[in-house]
Write a protein that holds these residues in place. Sequence first.
Motif, mmCIF file in Angstrom:
data_model
loop_
_atom_site.group_PDB
_atom_site.id
_atom_site.type_symbol
_atom_site.label_atom_id
_atom_site.label_comp_id
_atom_site.label_asym_id
_atom_site.label_seq_id
_atom_site.Cartn_x
_atom_site.Cartn_y
_atom_site.Cartn_z
ATOM 1 N N ARG A 1 8.756 -5.312 2.251
ATOM 2 C CA ARG A 1 8.960 -4.747 4.042
ATOM 3 C C ARG A 1 9.057 -5.480 4.810
ATOM 4 O O ARG A 1 9.398 -5.548 5.381
ATOM 5 N N ARG B 1 5.482 -4.148 -2.408
ATOM 6 C CA ARG B 1 6.279 -3.208 -1.813
ATOM 7 C C ARG B 1 6.389 -3.453 -0.688
ATOM 8 O O ARG B 1 7.111 -3.803 0.546
ATOM 9 N N GLN B 2 4.853 -4.118 -0.150
ATOM 10 C CA GLN B 2 4.717 -4.314 1.187
ATOM 11 C C GLN B 2 4.558 -5.072 2.035
ATOM 12 O O GLN B 2 5.541 -5.576 2.841
ATOM 13 N N ARG C 1 -3.221 3.380 -1.208
ATOM 14 C CA ARG C 1 -3.769 3.453 -0.148
ATOM 15 C C ARG C 1 -5.195 5.231 -0.154
ATOM 16 O O ARG C 1 -6.648 4.033 1.114
ATOM 17 N N ASP D 1 13.080 5.205 -6.168
ATOM 18 C CA ASP D 1 11.373 4.675 -5.087
ATOM 19 C C ASP D 1 9.830 5.960 -4.752
ATOM 20 O O ASP D 1 9.331 4.931 -4.955
ATOM 21 N N ARG D 2 10.942 6.724 -6.196
ATOM 22 C CA ARG D 2 9.219 7.742 -6.191
ATOM 23 C C ARG D 2 7.968 7.220 -6.620
ATOM 24 O O ARG D 2 7.437 7.302 -6.409
ATOM 25 N N GLY E 1 6.989 3.806 -6.335
ATOM 26 C CA GLY E 1 6.478 3.130 -5.646
ATOM 27 C C GLY E 1 5.520 3.644 -4.825
ATOM 28 O O GLY E 1 4.792 3.555 -4.451
ATOM 29 N N ARG E 2 6.690 4.793 -4.150
ATOM 30 C CA ARG E 2 5.868 5.561 -3.070
ATOM 31 C C ARG E 2 4.108 5.844 -3.440
ATOM 32 O O ARG E 2 3.876 6.183 -2.891
ATOM 33 N N ALA F 1 1.672 -1.877 -4.946
ATOM 34 C CA ALA F 1 1.804 -1.437 -3.030
ATOM 35 C C ALA F 1 2.251 -2.754 -2.259
ATOM 36 O O ALA F 1 2.714 -2.413 -1.868
ATOM 37 N N GLU G 1 1.629 3.273 -3.981
ATOM 38 C CA GLU G 1 1.043 3.498 -2.612
ATOM 39 C C GLU G 1 0.151 3.877 -2.036
ATOM 40 O O GLU G 1 -0.401 3.381 -1.838
ATOM 41 N N SER G 2 0.109 5.455 -3.009
ATOM 42 C CA SER G 2 -0.491 6.349 -1.711
ATOM 43 C C SER G 2 -1.827 6.622 -2.621
ATOM 44 O O SER G 2 -2.831 6.443 -1.929
#
Length: 168
Positions: free
Chosen positions: A105, A101-102, A39, A28-29, A31-32, A98, A35-36
Motif C-alpha cells: 500500500r 501488505r502495508q 493489529r 484479499d480476504r 490478507g485482511r 500484514a 492484518e486484523s
Amino acid sequence: MARRVDARLDSPKGLRTSFVPRLGEPSDRFGRFTESIARAMGTPWFLFVLTVFCALWITYNVMAPDGWRFDSAALGFTALTLILSLQASYAAPLILLAQNRQDDRDRVQIEQDRQRAERNLADTEYLAREVVALRLVVKDLASKDFIRAELRSLLEELDRDKKSETVD
C-alpha cells in the motif's frame, strides 16, 4: 445442493464470495484477516489478556489439588510453553504478511504521490511560461505614464508650433 448453485448463479460474480480462494482468482480476504490479527496483537489489551491468561494458568496449576492440575510446575509448565510457542510461531508470519501488505500500500501511495508531484510540476512550469508570456506582452503595451509623457510632448510641440505661427 441445486438451490445453493442457483443462488450463486443469481448473484453477480463480484458478489459471490468463498473463504477458500479459487485458483487464478486473487482474494484479499486472507490478507485482511491477517492484518486484523496483527493489529489486535499489537495492542495493550492483547498483552493484558495474555498476561492474565498466563497468570491464571500458573496460579491454577500451582494452587489446585494434584489431581486437578494439568500442567506441572516441576516440568516448567510444558503445556503453557507449547501454547505460547505455537502462538508465537503463528504471530510472526501473520505480522510479516500484514507488513508486506502495508509495504504494498505504501508503494502504491508513493507512486501516486510521485505522479501527483510530476503533474503539479508540469502545471507550475506551464503557468510560469504563461506568466512570462504575459509579461512580455505587457512590456510591449504602453503604460499610463508612457502615454501621459507622449501626450505632454505632443502638447508641447503644438504649443511651440502655435508660438512659432504667432511670431511669424
